[in-house]
Design a protein around this motif. Sequence first.
Motif, PDB file in Angstrom:
ATOM      1  N   TRP A 163      -3.337  14.921  -8.776  1.00 45.49           N
ATOM      2  CA  TRP A 163      -2.962  13.516  -9.058  1.00 45.49           C
ATOM      3  C   TRP A 163      -2.136  13.423 -10.337  1.00 45.49           C
ATOM      4  CZ3 TRP A 163      -8.507  12.109  -7.410  1.00 45.49           C
ATOM      5  CH2 TRP A 163      -8.500  11.629  -6.092  1.00 45.49           C
ATOM      6  N   ARG A 164      -2.492  14.199 -11.330  1.00 42.49           N
ATOM      7  CA  ARG A 164      -1.731  14.146 -12.577  1.00 42.49           C
ATOM      8  C   ARG A 164      -0.269  14.494 -12.328  1.00 42.49           C
ATOM      9  NH1 ARG A 164       0.472  16.839 -16.248  1.00 42.49           N
ATOM     10  NH2 ARG A 164       0.036  18.887 -15.336  1.00 42.49           N
ATOM     11  N   ARG A 165      -0.061  15.546 -11.547  1.00 45.83           N
ATOM     12  CA  ARG A 165       1.320  15.976 -11.297  1.00 45.83           C
ATOM     13  C   ARG A 165       2.073  14.979 -10.407  1.00 45.83           C
ATOM     14  NH1 ARG A 165       1.361  22.474 -10.315  1.00 45.83           N
ATOM     15  NH2 ARG A 165      -0.240  23.022 -11.830  1.00 45.83           N
ATOM     16  N   LEU A 166       1.408  14.483  -9.356  1.00 43.75           N
ATOM     17  CA  LEU A 166       2.074  13.517  -8.464  1.00 43.75           C
ATOM     18  C   LEU A 166       2.449  12.255  -9.232  1.00 43.75           C
ATOM     19  CD1 LEU A 166      -0.119  13.733  -5.203  1.00 43.75           C
ATOM     20  CD2 LEU A 166       2.226  14.552  -5.470  1.00 43.75           C
ATOM     21  N   GLU A 167       1.490  11.747  -9.995  1.00 45.87           N
ATOM     22  CA  GLU A 167       1.722  10.467 -10.675  1.00 45.87           C
ATOM     23  C   GLU A 167       2.748  10.591 -11.800  1.00 45.87           C
ATOM     24  OE1 GLU A 167      -2.574   8.830  -9.130  1.00 45.87           O
ATOM     25  OE2 GLU A 167      -2.376   9.253 -11.263  1.00 45.87           O
ATOM     26  N   ALA A 168       2.893  11.799 -12.338  1.00 44.40           N
ATOM     27  CA  ALA A 168       3.896  12.010 -13.385  1.00 44.40           C
ATOM     28  C   ALA A 168       5.315  11.814 -12.844  1.00 44.40           C
ATOM     29  CB  ALA A 168       3.748  13.419 -13.969  1.00 44.40           C
ATOM     30  N   VAL A 169       5.471  11.979 -11.507  1.00 45.77           N
ATOM     31  CA  VAL A 169       6.811  11.768 -10.927  1.00 45.77           C
ATOM     32  C   VAL A 169       6.840  10.518 -10.028  1.00 45.77           C
ATOM     33  CG1 VAL A 169       7.569  14.173 -11.078  1.00 45.77           C
ATOM     34  CG2 VAL A 169       6.295  13.406  -9.048  1.00 45.77           C
ATOM     35  N   GLY A 170       5.845   9.654 -10.192  1.00 42.74           N
ATOM     36  CA  GLY A 170       5.871   8.378  -9.467  1.00 42.74           C
ATOM     37  C   GLY A 170       5.401   8.443  -8.025  1.00 42.74           C
ATOM     38  N   LEU A 171       4.643   9.474  -7.663  1.00 48.67           N
ATOM     39  CA  LEU A 171       4.081   9.549  -6.305  1.00 48.67           C
ATOM     40  C   LEU A 171       2.596   9.222  -6.357  1.00 48.67           C
ATOM     41  CD1 LEU A 171       5.767  12.849  -5.068  1.00 48.67           C
ATOM     42  CD2 LEU A 171       6.223  10.539  -4.199  1.00 48.67           C
ATOM     43  N   GLU A 172       2.043   8.803  -5.221  1.00 45.64           N
ATOM     44  CA  GLU A 172       0.613   8.527  -5.205  1.00 45.64           C
ATOM     45  C   GLU A 172       0.012   8.802  -3.837  1.00 45.64           C
ATOM     46  OE1 GLU A 172      -0.182   4.422  -6.066  1.00 45.64           O
ATOM     47  OE2 GLU A 172       1.481   3.721  -4.875  1.00 45.64           O
ATOM     48  N   THR A 173      -1.316   8.846  -3.824  1.00 43.99           N
ATOM     49  CA  THR A 173      -2.030   8.992  -2.552  1.00 43.99           C
ATOM     50  C   THR A 173      -2.902   7.761  -2.303  1.00 43.99           C
ATOM     51  OG1 THR A 173      -4.009  10.061  -3.479  1.00 43.99           O
ATOM     52  CG2 THR A 173      -2.151  11.504  -2.959  1.00 43.99           C
ATOM     53  N   THR A 174      -2.738   6.737  -3.125  1.00 44.17           N
ATOM     54  CA  THR A 174      -3.556   5.528  -3.023  1.00 44.17           C
ATOM     55  C   THR A 174      -3.399   4.871  -1.654  1.00 44.17           C
ATOM     56  OG1 THR A 174      -2.786   5.171  -5.289  1.00 44.17           O
ATOM     57  CG2 THR A 174      -4.147   3.430  -4.293  1.00 44.17           C
ATOM     58  N   GLU A 175      -4.509   4.684  -0.959  1.00 51.82           N
ATOM     59  CA  GLU A 175      -4.522   4.031   0.356  1.00 51.82           C
ATOM     60  C   GLU A 175      -3.587   4.724   1.351  1.00 51.82           C
ATOM     61  OE1 GLU A 175      -4.008  -0.153  -0.614  1.00 51.82           O
ATOM     62  OE2 GLU A 175      -6.146  -0.339  -0.984  1.00 51.82           O
ATOM     63  N   ALA A 176      -3.463   6.033   1.196  1.00 50.43           N
ATOM     64  CA  ALA A 176      -2.661   6.795   2.155  1.00 50.43           C
ATOM     65  C   ALA A 176      -3.387   6.911   3.494  1.00 50.43           C
ATOM     66  CB  ALA A 176      -2.349   8.183   1.605  1.00 50.43           C
ATOM     67  N   CYS A 177      -4.702   6.732   3.492  1.00 52.95           N
ATOM     68  CA  CYS A 177      -5.508   6.687   4.713  1.00 52.95           C
ATOM     69  C   CYS A 177      -6.524   5.549   4.521  1.00 52.95           C
ATOM     70  CB  CYS A 177      -6.262   7.989   4.944  1.00 52.95           C
ATOM     71  SG  CYS A 177      -5.318   9.500   4.700  1.00 52.95           S
ATOM     72  N   GLY A 178      -7.451   5.390   5.443  1.00 51.99           N
ATOM     73  CA  GLY A 178      -8.506   4.386   5.282  1.00 51.99           C
ATOM     74  C   GLY A 178      -8.162   3.041   5.905  1.00 51.99           C
TER      75      GLY A 178
END
Length: 552
Positions: free
Chosen positions: A155-170
């Motif tokens: 998450w640290r690496r993804l969010e550092a470049v503006g990507l996320e996994t928030t609500e990617a499923c569910g």
Amino acid sequence: MAPSSTPATPTARPRKARGEGQWALGHREPLNPNERIKKDDNPLNVRDRIENIYAHTGFASIDPQDLRGRFRWWGLYTQRKAGIDGGRTAVLEPHELEDEYFMLRVRIDGGALSVAQLRTIAQISQEFGRDSADITDRQNIQLHWIRIEDMPEIWRRLEAVGLETTEACGDCPRVVLGSPVAGVSVDEVLDGTPAIDEIIKRYIGDPRYSNLPRKFKSQISWLADGPYETNDISFVGVNHPQHGPGFDLWIGGGLSTNPRLAERLGVWVPIDEIPDVWEGVVGIFRDYGYRRLRNRARLKFLLADWGVAKFREVLEKEYLERALIDGPAPDLPAKPIDHIGVHKQIDGRNYVGAAPVVGRSSGVQLGKLADLVEAHGSDRVRLTAYQKLLVLDVADEQVEPLIAGMRAIGLEARPSAWRRGTMACTGIEYCKLAIVETKARGEELVARLEERLKDFDAEISIHINGCPNACARTQVADIGLKGQLVMNAHGEQVEGFQVHLGGGLGMAQGQTSGFGRKLRGLKATAEELPAYVEKLARHYLDGRTSKDETFA
Ligand code: SF4
């Protein structure tokens, strides 16, 4: 003597209608285990437990309700244990089916990636995901073999470049699809991207909309170049004779076991009002959606019961508190637009669309692609809803070198009809719901057809699915394949497919989008699949009266 029957006493209360679990009608008590999990703790809260507890205490310490329930809100699914055949999918307990690794879905709204973002995903794949990376038909990238211990760093690496996994499923608003050529297409009148960005900023990760009855799929795109009729909500570009360019609203599509195409609400929405209208529709789904049975919880069931007139009335009166503007139907393309090949952009540069095979990529491949894109003067990659990818902003003199470079790493900008039109879902390799293998079979199928029908000159779509859930859109392909167990010639149960023929989306007005026909007996074992598809293709070639006659 006891009375022969007990008459109802005057004080007995009438039995309350069971209802479908709609919150707006007072059914707030959870009516199934999934609803209980969401009520007990907002699934968004599990991120904190992952980072501060589970990442340190390990897989075995994870609360089962988090593991198989709330983790999905952060893009995490447990992965299927290797070696369990499809016949055991329905009989094993969840813990028997899963191993201690995760599938991680990175949400990529509008499918838009910069080189830095692509490179970050590539590095995470190689470092933490055994080099796995699949491009999905929802413009996401899925990684596999992820360990819970690595999630904070990922998450640290993804969010550092503006990507996320928030609500990617569910049971929440998933990735918002957009046109892969938004902002650069010569055919686009109005770019829908600002509306996508606004929705992400306002509502993704918002606890008010993180407990929906089921998943909620969205698309905002001037061009109808995605599966707009299969989403819960789609905004498709249209010119209004008085009001100018805006978007036509479609509601209630969805495939799976009770497929239904989205319907037009008949309204024209200006781009700056899309986020409010989107919120209104999500609000209706949250409040009036059916929460009693999981298999009746998608928005399509509510729309089927209400009809578009009532849906529009509730949206206008209860949620927007104003009337929407009546709007015309958009011009729809005669066939799906996949953007493969070389195309001019509005600024005179080019975009190049290329195909991996059935969406399968790798961290190494994506890393090399990032280098290539940069070396050829671009910073923009877009993923498509057909498991393909585009490189934008390519100068004329860079086009052929880029195509050659992509070919060298396994991405083909001039693919065969088979490679271009074939998609496959995750399947038994990783998916706990799967009955059959899909990705490897897809690769084998494409290779066999390329060898046997090299000069096949028509467009054809083949969608391979590992179970009835239709993640790769079984019902809307020329040849839709639904994984199941079938009998072979020796009377043995083996992996195979129910075949759906002649489905499609994105038909021109006057023709009908629709589901492929599923005929009894139209089944093939996995082993006979290549020969079966070849026979169908030859039959089409022999029977067509002109090259314009489509497979459908
Ligand atoms: Fe899994 Fe079935 Fe979806 Fe394929 S269609 S990814 S097997 S749930």
